[in-house]
Motif scaffolding. Sequence first.
Motif, short mmCIF file in Angstrom:
data_model
loop_
_atom_site.label_atom_id
_atom_site.label_comp_id
_atom_site.label_asym_id
_atom_site.label_seq_id
_atom_site.Cartn_x
_atom_site.Cartn_y
_atom_site.Cartn_z
N ILE A 84 9.61 -3.96 2.86
CA ILE A 84 10.33 -3.56 1.64
C ILE A 84 9.97 -4.48 0.48
N ALA A 85 9.83 -5.78 0.78
CA ALA A 85 9.45 -6.73 -0.27
C ALA A 85 8.10 -6.36 -0.86
N GLY A 86 7.16 -5.94 -0.01
CA GLY A 86 5.85 -5.53 -0.50
C GLY A 86 5.95 -4.35 -1.44
N MET A 87 6.80 -3.38 -1.10
CA MET A 87 6.97 -2.22 -1.97
C MET A 87 7.57 -2.62 -3.32
N LEU A 88 8.52 -3.55 -3.30
CA LEU A 88 9.15 -3.99 -4.55
C LEU A 88 8.19 -4.80 -5.41
N VAL A 89 7.38 -5.64 -4.76
CA VAL A 89 6.43 -6.48 -5.50
C VAL A 89 5.41 -5.64 -6.23
N ILE A 90 4.94 -4.58 -5.60
CA ILE A 90 3.85 -3.79 -6.17
C ILE A 90 4.35 -2.77 -7.19
N VAL A 140 0.83 -1.20 0.00
CA VAL A 140 0.00 0.00 0.00
C VAL A 140 0.86 1.25 0.00
N LYS A 141 1.94 1.23 0.79
CA LYS A 141 2.84 2.39 0.81
C LYS A 141 3.47 2.59 -0.56
N GLY A 142 3.80 1.49 -1.24
CA GLY A 142 4.41 1.60 -2.55
C GLY A 142 3.51 2.26 -3.58
N ILE A 143 2.19 2.16 -3.40
CA ILE A 143 1.25 2.75 -4.35
C ILE A 143 0.82 4.14 -3.93
N THR A 144 0.50 4.31 -2.65
CA THR A 144 -0.13 5.55 -2.21
C THR A 144 0.78 6.45 -1.39
N LEU A 172 -5.03 8.00 -5.88
CA LEU A 172 -5.99 8.65 -4.99
C LEU A 172 -7.18 7.75 -4.71
N ALA A 173 -7.67 7.07 -5.75
CA ALA A 173 -8.80 6.16 -5.55
C ALA A 173 -8.39 4.99 -4.67
#
Length: 264
Positions: free
Chosen positions: A224-230, A36-40, A240-241
């Motif tokens: 960090i893995a989550g950020m890289l995956v996304i 979620v952090k990686g996207i928003t 924003l949505a």
Amino acid sequence: MFDFHLSGGLLYPHLQAFDTLALIGIALALVLGGMVKGITGIGVPLVAMPILVHFLPVQQAVLLLSMPIILGNIPQALEGGELLQTVRKISAPLIGTVIGNVAGVSLLIRLEPHDALAMSGATLIVAAGLMLAAPKLKLAPPLVKPVGFALGFGAALMESIASVPGPLLAMYLIATGATGRAFTKQIAIILVVSIVTLVTTFSSGARANGFDLLISAAASVPAIAGMLVIRPLRDRLHPLAFRAVVLVCVLAAAVQMIVKSGVL
């Protein structure tokens, strides 16, 4: 300063007692927070905290999330130099966060588990509500320091109780005109100082030790893995949505935490 023995501490005794599925659940909470952090761009704790409290008491969940916040913000705090000048500029919220974390941790370690869960849920509701509403302040010069101290203190209380200091800090920095790299650097410095104070207070008042910090540092890996995956999907989703959907889910999870606590 910190004891690195396996015995004692706050995190290891709980994690040692978990089965594989519980440990996977904790790791997935951190991965999801990173995604979620990686996207928003919203913090890992805001998403991970409502999931972690299903496995850990609030105190341990806050401690587990401390090092991912520190490790994620140190590079931004040091970026571009001018560290001392920036610290002087944000001295009011910095002082507020130090005092607020000492007070917040002292309160948290004295709360009964159900009260801590309810307070953490209420704090998450406030944080998600602030981010959904995106309130904007405009501060006259005479108000910058007193408001900075007050919001720094409030952000530290939110950090101590639910690991979510960001919304109040962002409101203050935007109100003082911080944008772009200056905003990123200032909020990173405040967060690092805030979490260092939180960890130090935990170590003296709640029997946290050096091994707890190593466990917390290891929790940075799935985030960090989550950020890289996304990352490959980041540009395909409307941030924003997606942010609004996530924050609504956080609100629902926080309400569930309060209901689960039994205070109502």
